[in-house]
Write a protein that holds these residues in place. Structure first.
Motif, mmCIF file in Angstrom:
data_model
loop_
_atom_site.group_PDB
_atom_site.id
_atom_site.type_symbol
_atom_site.label_atom_id
_atom_site.label_comp_id
_atom_site.label_asym_id
_atom_site.label_seq_id
_atom_site.Cartn_x
_atom_site.Cartn_y
_atom_site.Cartn_z
ATOM 1 N N GLN A 33 0.834 -1.203 0.000
ATOM 2 C CA GLN A 33 0.000 0.000 0.000
ATOM 3 C C GLN A 33 0.870 1.254 0.000
ATOM 4 O O GLN A 33 0.548 2.242 -0.667
ATOM 5 C CB GLN A 33 -0.947 0.007 1.204
ATOM 6 N N LEU A 83 -5.649 4.351 3.751
ATOM 7 C CA LEU A 83 -5.988 2.942 3.625
ATOM 8 C C LEU A 83 -7.454 2.752 3.996
ATOM 9 O O LEU A 83 -7.825 2.940 5.154
ATOM 10 C CB LEU A 83 -5.121 2.096 4.558
ATOM 11 N N GLY A 88 -6.486 -2.357 0.242
ATOM 12 C CA GLY A 88 -5.905 -1.531 -0.807
ATOM 13 C C GLY A 88 -5.494 -0.174 -0.282
ATOM 14 O O GLY A 88 -5.123 -0.016 0.884
ATOM 15 N N PHE A 89 -5.582 0.829 -1.155
ATOM 16 C CA PHE A 89 -5.269 2.203 -0.760
ATOM 17 C C PHE A 89 -6.194 3.133 -1.523
ATOM 18 O O PHE A 89 -6.863 2.711 -2.469
ATOM 19 C CB PHE A 89 -3.789 2.537 -0.991
ATOM 20 N N ALA A 123 -3.501 -2.806 -4.104
ATOM 21 C CA ALA A 123 -2.044 -2.790 -3.956
ATOM 22 C C ALA A 123 -1.424 -3.678 -5.024
ATOM 23 O O ALA A 123 -1.967 -4.719 -5.377
ATOM 24 C CB ALA A 123 -1.648 -3.258 -2.564
#
Length: 145
Positions: A33, A83, A88-89, A123
């Motif tokens: 991430q 986050l 994920g991000f 990510a």
């Protein structure tokens, strides 16, 4: 890289972290991430530098997340990176703007959205730089409309 912090190596391609708290926030992120968020960070700085009217870009923490503001011109709406709970991000914008709705109307199926506040990424995947430049430019010049 023994003895060298990861972010000091990253600085060769990206602007230095003026605030040690921001550098520490990035350093605390999980590696996959963090890499994605650093790519977004670089894209934010690149887009700000090439967009008239933005002025200087301030990097700070808001709600513990890296945030990007236009303090001199006040041209932009805050961009945050973080986050999401879903994994994920993400790139967050102010939920009371039309930034995400406008972006979604242009790219309805190309991104994963969180309501009117964020675009999510997985990510380890490459970022679609050109569409994201449009979103970032729109956020950094939001108050110039």
């Amino acid at each position: 890289m023994s003895g060298t912090k990861w972010w000091s190596v990253m600085l060769k391609a990206d602007p230095a972290f003026p605030d040690p708290a921001v550098a520490a926030a990035y350093e605390a992120l999980p590696r996959p991430q963090r890499d994605g968020l650093l790519a977004l960070r670089g894209l934010i700085f690149e887009t700000a530098a090439e967009t008239p009217g933005v002025g200087s870009l301030q990097e700070c923490l808001k709600w513990g997340q890296p945030a990007y503001l236009t303090p001199d011109t006040k041209a932009g709406s805050t961009i945050r990176l973080g986050l999401p709970k879903q994994g994920g991000f993400a790139l967050y914008t102010h939920c009371r703007t039309t930034l995400i709705a406008d972006f979604r109307s242009l790219f309805p199926d190309d991104f994963q959205y969180e309501g009117n506040r964020a675009v999510h990424f997985k990510a380890g995947t490459s970022l679609p730089r050109d569409p994201l430049r449009l979103l970032i430019r729109s956020a950094l010049t939001y108050h110039l409309k």
